[in-house]
Design a protein around this motif. Structure first.
Motif, short mmCIF file in Angstrom:
data_model
loop_
_atom_site.label_atom_id
_atom_site.label_comp_id
_atom_site.label_asym_id
_atom_site.label_seq_id
_atom_site.Cartn_x
_atom_site.Cartn_y
_atom_site.Cartn_z
N ASP A 1 7.00 -11.14 5.43
CA ASP A 1 7.06 -9.75 5.85
C ASP A 1 7.64 -8.84 4.77
OD1 ASP A 1 9.54 -10.91 5.96
OD2 ASP A 1 10.15 -9.95 7.85
N HIS A 2 7.65 -9.32 3.51
CA HIS A 2 8.11 -8.50 2.39
C HIS A 2 7.14 -8.65 1.22
CE1 HIS A 2 11.87 -8.37 4.65
NE2 HIS A 2 12.28 -7.41 3.85
N VAL A 3 7.24 -7.73 0.28
CA VAL A 3 6.48 -7.84 -0.96
C VAL A 3 7.19 -8.82 -1.87
CG1 VAL A 3 5.66 -6.61 -2.99
CG2 VAL A 3 5.56 -5.50 -0.76
N ASN A 4 6.52 -9.89 -2.25
CA ASN A 4 7.16 -10.93 -3.05
C ASN A 4 6.98 -10.75 -4.56
OD1 ASN A 4 8.18 -12.55 -0.86
ND2 ASN A 4 6.06 -13.13 -0.44
N ALA A 5 5.90 -10.14 -4.98
CA ALA A 5 5.66 -9.95 -6.41
C ALA A 5 4.97 -8.61 -6.63
CB ALA A 5 4.79 -11.08 -6.97
N ILE A 6 5.40 -7.91 -7.67
CA ILE A 6 4.78 -6.65 -8.07
C ILE A 6 4.30 -6.79 -9.51
CG2 ILE A 6 5.14 -4.20 -8.52
CD1 ILE A 6 7.18 -4.14 -6.31
N ILE A 7 3.03 -6.54 -9.71
CA ILE A 7 2.44 -6.55 -11.05
C ILE A 7 2.03 -5.13 -11.39
CG2 ILE A 7 0.59 -7.45 -12.51
CD1 ILE A 7 0.47 -9.88 -10.66
N ARG B 1 0.40 0.14 4.59
CA ARG B 1 0.70 -0.93 5.54
C ARG B 1 1.11 -2.21 4.82
NH1 ARG B 1 -3.26 -0.04 8.39
NH2 ARG B 1 -4.78 -1.49 7.49
N ALA B 2 0.45 -2.51 3.69
CA ALA B 2 0.80 -3.72 2.93
C ALA B 2 2.21 -3.61 2.37
CB ALA B 2 -0.20 -3.92 1.79
N LEU B 3 2.59 -2.44 1.90
CA LEU B 3 3.93 -2.26 1.36
C LEU B 3 5.00 -2.37 2.45
CD1 LEU B 3 3.22 0.66 -1.14
CD2 LEU B 3 4.04 -1.61 -1.75
N LYS B 4 4.68 -1.92 3.65
CA LYS B 4 5.67 -1.93 4.72
C LYS B 4 5.75 -3.28 5.44
CE LYS B 4 6.33 2.85 6.08
NZ LYS B 4 6.41 3.78 7.23
N MET B 5 4.58 -3.92 5.66
CA MET B 5 4.54 -5.15 6.44
C MET B 5 4.65 -6.40 5.58
SD MET B 5 1.59 -4.17 9.22
CE MET B 5 1.90 -5.68 10.13
N SER C 1 13.56 -4.84 -1.44
CA SER C 1 14.82 -5.50 -1.77
C SER C 1 14.70 -7.02 -1.85
CB SER C 1 15.88 -5.14 -0.73
OG SER C 1 15.50 -5.61 0.56
N ARG C 2 13.58 -7.59 -1.41
CA ARG C 2 13.42 -9.05 -1.47
C ARG C 2 12.27 -9.45 -2.40
NH1 ARG C 2 13.84 -11.80 4.35
NH2 ARG C 2 14.10 -13.61 2.96
N THR C 3 11.87 -8.54 -3.26
CA THR C 3 10.83 -8.85 -4.25
C THR C 3 11.41 -9.81 -5.28
OG1 THR C 3 9.80 -6.69 -3.95
CG2 THR C 3 9.28 -7.88 -5.97
N TYR D 1 12.09 0.19 -10.65
CA TYR D 1 13.05 -0.91 -10.78
C TYR D 1 14.27 -0.69 -9.90
CZ TYR D 1 16.26 -4.20 -13.00
OH TYR D 1 17.15 -5.22 -13.23
N LYS D 2 14.64 0.56 -9.62
CA LYS D 2 15.79 0.84 -8.77
C LYS D 2 15.61 0.31 -7.36
CE LYS D 2 17.07 5.10 -11.23
NZ LYS D 2 17.19 6.58 -11.10
N TYR D 3 14.37 0.17 -6.91
CA TYR D 3 14.10 -0.32 -5.56
C TYR D 3 14.15 -1.85 -5.47
CZ TYR D 3 12.42 4.35 -4.23
OH TYR D 3 12.32 5.69 -3.95
N LEU D 4 14.25 -2.53 -6.62
CA LEU D 4 14.17 -3.98 -6.66
C LEU D 4 15.56 -4.60 -6.66
CD1 LEU D 4 11.39 -4.28 -9.41
CD2 LEU D 4 11.10 -4.25 -6.92
N PRO D 5 15.68 -5.86 -6.22
CA PRO D 5 16.99 -6.53 -6.25
C PRO D 5 17.42 -6.83 -7.68
CG PRO D 5 15.27 -8.07 -5.60
CD PRO D 5 14.63 -6.72 -5.63
N GLN D 6 18.70 -6.98 -7.91
CA GLN D 6 19.22 -7.20 -9.25
C GLN D 6 18.78 -8.54 -9.84
OE1 GLN D 6 21.08 -5.09 -11.25
NE2 GLN D 6 20.41 -3.61 -9.69
N ASP D 7 18.49 -9.52 -8.98
CA ASP D 7 18.10 -10.83 -9.50
C ASP D 7 16.59 -11.01 -9.59
OD1 ASP D 7 17.61 -10.81 -6.81
OD2 ASP D 7 18.42 -12.82 -6.41
#
Length: 467
Positions: free
Chosen positions: A94-100, A143-147, A171-173, A197-203
């Motif tokens: 239910d999260h976006v796992n990878a962004i290219i 919808r893909a970004l939210k779901m 936050s869980r990418t 990048y600000k929307y992404l987790p630090q790790d």
């Protein structure tokens, strides 16, 4: 750690000169079995240098900066390890796992297509997010970004628009990939990348691929990457033994020219590449009516059918295969003497892989022919810029068949000499300008146009107000 590919010794080394496994295969990386099944189905076996260097580092979870020219297989270098990780099922649905990130819509489309090919057995979900689409596509992207989606392939501007207009949780990418990072910075996307990048987790694991390594890339890497490893790959070029030729023609003339080439040159083994499987199927029907021994290869065929086609090709029962890019890599046939690009590939990388099917093994020579219509010109110009030289015309090159005449071939229009009315004389020596009739044929003298209607101001010539 920095990794270099030494073209003279064909070895991979780290910065302390420790050798890395030489001539690895894809089965040496420990990729997920479902990813390996996909590679086997596509006849992939040996990785390119950038793949051999980058895949293990990404699988280890390291941030990475890779400097590799187009044509080195960089897309698979980051897609395969990411798909391998996603195949484990340990990432949220239910999260976006990878962004290219891609600098252009065209590259985003190409990456999305390669994801479909590599993830056939993995079943990973990928959604392209770029501009130029209608309201329905916008809602699908939203919808893909939210779901949630396994992979998002996005252009910076479009993704920023979604982030600004919707409450999206990234936050869980786990993976953040910048493809053609130098080009994105050249196009002014530096601030957009930092904003995303600000929307992404630090790790988040950051992977950057670039054809060059300008100072801006290192500045950006310091802000978003954590102790990144570096990979530098030498520029890949087609072997000089390949005779590369082209024919500029109308799109409707391509099939007739292809038929003539095949009938005249009678190649023992030839592969003709097309942009889609529908065009492949139609081409097989057209060429078969000419008595040619031709089979087709595309993603609609199951593995048994593909093996049958390749077996017939190797033993000579079939001498022509019409195919999509599914056949541009990894096939074990050394005596192919002609490769034809019926459709110009979208990227120089694909061109290098396609024509690289010839001049292999003991076959020291081979030919590559590309048909170029007006719609293909921009793509082929990019290929020639990458090659660093112009591809020579084929002897069958028509004198003038292009849908739009090339700029240098357009006839120069004679400049019209300005007429000096003071010196203009008619045939009897009279002033020609004076003998001209008035332009207003009805009234004789042309009257000035009153644009605002009748004026109420006093007449300048009388003391009486004008009526």
């Amino acid at each position: 750690m920095e990794i270099h590919y030494r073209t003279n010794t064909k070895t991979l080394t780290t910065d302390n000169d420790t050798p890395i496994q030489q001539d690895p295969t894809f089965w040496d990386f420990g990729l997920h079995p479902l990813v390996e099944d996909g590679l086997e189905a596509m006849n992939f076996e040996k990785p390119s240098p950038v793949q051999a260097a980058a895949i293990p580092l990404i699988l280890e979870g390291k941030d990475l900066i890779a400097c590799a020219q187009t044509g080195t297989g960089k897309t698979a270098a980051y897609l395969l390890p990411i798909l391998s990780e996603l195949a484990t099922g340990e990432y949220p649905e239910d999260h976006v796992n990878a962004i290219i990130m891609s600098p252009t819509r065209e590259l985003a489309q190409q990456i999305d297509q390669q994801i479909d090919a590599f993830s056939y057995f993995v079943g990973a979900s990928a959604v392209p997010i770029y501009g130029g689409t209608g309201g329905i596509e916008w809602e699908v992207q939203k919808r893909a970004l939210k779901m949630g989606a396994d992979i998002i392939v996005a252009t910076p501007g479009r993704l920023i628009a979604h982030l600004n207009m919707s409450s999206i949780d990234l936050s869980r990418t786990s993976f953040f990939v910048l493809d053609e990072a130098d080009r994105m910075l050249d196009m002014g996307f530096y601030d957009d990348i930092l904003e995303i990048y600000k929307y992404l987790p630090q790790d988040v694991q950051v992977v950057m691929f670039s054809a060059t390594m300008p100072p801006k890339i290192r500045t950006l890497a310091k802000k978003i990457a954590h102790h990144p490893a570096e990979v530098n790959i030498a520029i890949s070029r087609p072997p000089e033994s390949i005779l590369q030729q082209s024919i500029r023609c109308k799109n409707d003339d391509k099939m007739a020219l292809l038929t003539r080439v095949l009938l005249d040159e009678k190649p023992d083994k030839c592969i003709v590449f097309f942009a889609s499987k529908d065009r492949v199927k139609q081409a097989r029907r057209d060429l078969k009516t000419q008595g040619l021994k031709v089979r087709e290869m595309h993603s609609d065929l199951d593995q048994e059918s593909r093996d049958e086609v390749m077996h017939g090709f190797k033993n000579g029962h079939t001498n022509i295969i019409v195919a999509t890019d599914i056949l541009s890599r990894g096939i074990d046939v050394d005596d192919i003497d002609l490769v034809v690009n019926f459709d110009v590939p979208a990227d120089p990388e694909d061109y290098v892989h396609r024509i690289g099917r010839t001049a292999r093994g003991k076959n020291l020579r081979g030919s590559a022919l590309t048909f170029i219509s007006s719609r293909d010109k921009e793509r082929f110009d990019a290929i020639e810029r990458f090659l660093g030289y112009e591809v020579k015309p084929h002897p069958l090159q028509p004198e003038q068949t292009s849908e739009e005449p090339r700029q240098k071939d357009r006839p120069q229009r004679k400049k019209r000499q300005p007429r000096n009315r003071k010196d203009a004389k008619d045939s009897k020596g009279r002033d020609d300008s004076a003998s001209k009739k008035p332009r207003n044929r009805k009234s004789g003298n042309r009257k000035p146009r009153n644009r605002r209607g009748k004026s109420n101001r006093p007449d300048k010539n009388t003391n009486q107000p004008s009526k």
